[in-house]
Design a protein around this motif. Sequence first.
Motif, PDB file in Angstrom:
ATOM      1  N   GLU A 162      45.244  43.306  41.992  1.00 22.00           N
ATOM      2  CA  GLU A 162      45.302  41.866  41.115  1.00 22.00           C
ATOM      3  C   GLU A 162      45.492  42.062  39.889  1.00 22.00           C
ATOM      4  O   GLU A 162      46.136  41.448  39.105  1.00 22.00           O
ATOM      5  N   GLN A 163      44.678  42.741  39.339  1.00 19.39           N
ATOM      6  CA  GLN A 163      44.358  43.079  37.864  1.00 19.39           C
ATOM      7  C   GLN A 163      45.791  43.729  37.266  1.00 19.39           C
ATOM      8  O   GLN A 163      45.986  43.689  36.243  1.00 19.39           O
ATOM      9  N   LEU A 164      46.528  44.293  38.192  1.00 19.70           N
ATOM     10  CA  LEU A 164      47.944  44.968  37.636  1.00 19.70           C
ATOM     11  C   LEU A 164      49.192  44.065  37.721  1.00 19.70           C
ATOM     12  O   LEU A 164      50.126  44.339  37.458  1.00 19.70           O
ATOM     13  N   ILE A 165      48.858  42.647  38.201  1.00 18.62           N
ATOM     14  CA  ILE A 165      49.914  41.591  38.394  1.00 18.62           C
ATOM     15  C   ILE A 165      50.684  41.715  36.952  1.00 18.62           C
ATOM     16  O   ILE A 165      52.026  41.607  36.994  1.00 18.62           O
ATOM     17  N   PRO A 166      49.860  41.764  35.655  1.00 21.65           N
ATOM     18  CA  PRO A 166      50.812  41.403  34.447  1.00 21.65           C
ATOM     19  C   PRO A 166      51.817  42.485  34.185  1.00 21.65           C
ATOM     20  O   PRO A 166      52.700  42.325  33.302  1.00 21.65           O
ATOM     21  N   LEU A 167      51.356  43.674  34.762  1.00 21.88           N
ATOM     22  CA  LEU A 167      52.634  44.995  34.588  1.00 21.88           C
ATOM     23  C   LEU A 167      53.784  44.880  35.418  1.00 21.88           C
ATOM     24  O   LEU A 167      54.492  45.301  35.111  1.00 21.88           O
ATOM     25  N   ALA A 168      53.718  44.287  36.554  1.00 18.48           N
ATOM     26  CA  ALA A 168      54.780  43.750  37.349  1.00 18.48           C
ATOM     27  C   ALA A 168      54.822  42.745  37.908  1.00 18.48           C
ATOM     28  O   ALA A 168      54.504  42.139  39.274  1.00 18.48           O
ATOM     29  N   PRO A 169      54.947  41.582  37.445  1.00 15.60           N
ATOM     30  CA  PRO A 169      54.665  39.969  37.546  1.00 15.60           C
ATOM     31  C   PRO A 169      55.856  39.647  38.557  1.00 15.60           C
ATOM     32  O   PRO A 169      55.692  38.876  39.284  1.00 15.60           O
ATOM     33  N   LEU A 170      57.105  40.313  38.597  1.00 12.30           N
ATOM     34  CA  LEU A 170      58.051  40.008  39.468  1.00 12.30           C
ATOM     35  C   LEU A 170      57.867  40.368  40.812  1.00 12.30           C
ATOM     36  O   LEU A 170      58.581  40.179  41.971  1.00 12.30           O
ATOM     37  N   HIS A 171      57.193  41.630  41.111  1.00 10.07           N
ATOM     38  CA  HIS A 171      57.041  42.397  42.273  1.00 10.07           C
ATOM     39  C   HIS A 171      55.641  42.291  42.750  1.00 10.07           C
ATOM     40  O   HIS A 171      55.593  41.960  44.176  1.00 10.07           O
ATOM     41  N   GLN A 172      54.555  42.802  41.718  1.00 13.68           N
ATOM     42  CA  GLN A 172      53.166  42.826  42.585  1.00 13.68           C
ATOM     43  C   GLN A 172      52.687  41.508  43.320  1.00 13.68           C
ATOM     44  O   GLN A 172      52.108  41.880  44.553  1.00 13.68           O
ATOM     45  N   PRO A 173      52.946  40.472  43.164  1.00 12.77           N
ATOM     46  CA  PRO A 173      52.287  39.379  43.738  1.00 12.77           C
ATOM     47  C   PRO A 173      52.933  39.156  44.980  1.00 12.77           C
ATOM     48  O   PRO A 173      52.200  38.837  45.981  1.00 12.77           O
ATOM     49  N   HIS A 174      54.038  39.551  45.376  1.00 13.42           N
ATOM     50  CA  HIS A 174      54.818  39.439  46.739  1.00 13.42           C
ATOM     51  C   HIS A 174      54.148  40.546  47.688  1.00 13.42           C
ATOM     52  O   HIS A 174      54.088  40.511  48.643  1.00 13.42           O
ATOM     53  N   ASN A 175      54.130  41.564  46.925  1.00 14.49           N
ATOM     54  CA  ASN A 175      53.351  42.954  47.679  1.00 14.49           C
ATOM     55  C   ASN A 175      51.968  42.479  48.062  1.00 14.49           C
ATOM     56  O   ASN A 175      51.521  42.683  49.258  1.00 14.49           O
ATOM     57  N   LEU A 176      51.345  42.108  47.363  1.00 14.87           N
ATOM     58  CA  LEU A 176      49.893  41.423  47.405  1.00 14.87           C
ATOM     59  C   LEU A 176      49.757  40.283  48.586  1.00 14.87           C
ATOM     60  O   LEU A 176      49.026  40.288  49.414  1.00 14.87           O
ATOM     61  N   ALA A 177      50.733  39.436  48.546  1.00 13.30           N
ATOM     62  CA  ALA A 177      50.678  38.344  49.327  1.00 13.30           C
ATOM     63  C   ALA A 177      51.133  38.697  50.784  1.00 13.30           C
ATOM     64  O   ALA A 177      50.334  38.292  51.725  1.00 13.30           O
ATOM     65  N   ALA A 178      51.758  39.841  50.980  1.00 13.39           N
ATOM     66  CA  ALA A 178      52.008  40.472  52.152  1.00 13.39           C
ATOM     67  C   ALA A 178      50.546  41.237  52.898  1.00 13.39           C
ATOM     68  O   ALA A 178      50.359  41.061  53.940  1.00 13.39           O
ATOM     69  N   ILE A 179      50.087  41.688  51.964  1.00 18.28           N
ATOM     70  CA  ILE A 179      48.781  42.320  52.259  1.00 18.28           C
ATOM     71  C   ILE A 179      47.563  41.441  52.790  1.00 18.28           C
ATOM     72  O   ILE A 179      46.983  41.446  53.846  1.00 18.28           O
TER      73      ILE A 179
END
Length: 403
Positions: free
Chosen positions: A118-135
Amino acid sequence: MSSRIVLVVNAGSSSLKFSVFRADDAATLQLAARGQIDGIGTRPRLRVTDATGSVVVERDFAVAEVRGVKDAIRLAGAWLHERFQHEPLLAVGHRVVHGGAQFSHPLLIDAEVFAALEQLIPLAPLHQPHNLAAIRAVREAQPQVPQVACFDTAFHRTHPQIADLYALPWEYYESGVRHYGFHGLSYEYIAAMLPQVAPGISDGRVIVAHLGSGASLCALRAGKSVDSTMGFSPLDGVPMGTRPGALDPGVLLHLINQRGLSGADLEKLLYRESGLLGLSGISNDMRVLLESQEPRAQLAVEYFVHYTVKQIGALAAVLGGVDGLVFTAGIGERSSVIRAHILQACAWLGVSLDTAANARGGPRISTEGSAIPVWVIPTDEELMIARHTLLLIISGKGGHHVD
């Protein structure tokens, strides 16, 4: 371990891709199905094919049924339960775009790892949130099932530091502003396939061109990444379907200071409206552009080829020479025209194209007399994720790999 299921998930903003693999007692993986839910929140549609590519199910859903990733996971889970109800789910492997500087290997996801991602979301704001939402959705639905994060950045952690620096004040590097590289799961798969497909170059200096809607190139030395064209974000390097590739930072300053664009405006422009789509004004699909007679469509194709060739030259310099070239991903695997244009411009490297082999799609598309062999190797990021997931589960090695 009797036959069990390994599920691979790749979640995006408007789509959820998944693959199902059977794992037997010998830890062998066999593809059972591939599926995709497109149009999340707009026009949801589920499509699944079996291992032969035959369509198993194709169904539309109401918008209210699939408003987000959580709904898509629930819908996919229901179909999987119905289809594979007698085969237990062993684990779920996720494609996670960003592992930052710290995660250099796949790892089991626990609360501590999830918080770090979650701390890495600012580095990939368009991708990371959706990856984490699936998890998160899988954890809520089946908390007992192990989940594994496989990172698109991890394969590039073998870069020498010099390749990861930007010429900015040192404090920015220490805070995470550095060259990460992406498409790592694809490059890792290709590196693993080279000893089988092209053993003569597997220990040498190889440039891999992952050319698709998202595109990049990677320099391999003995199967390890030493440099790549994507940098801090998936915007850098060669032009892509809707992303510009390398761009003078002065352009961004101009757009902000003179044209009044906001951060949100820039994000939309750079991720959604540029690249082949922006140049052509027609499409982000290379197939459409190649068929078009419009001058700007042809210009977009020429631009793509020009900058891909330019990056091949740059990576050849980094490697100190080239022992082989590999094309992969959608355009790289399927477009003989684009491959031919690129290789004709690479004649200075000693490349000699076998036109008939190129038309067939390879696997080797260079002549016997070519100074550098050229190959077409289909990538399989989902299988790479499934392998990592299965290995972690059966080995019991779920510890954190932190550099």
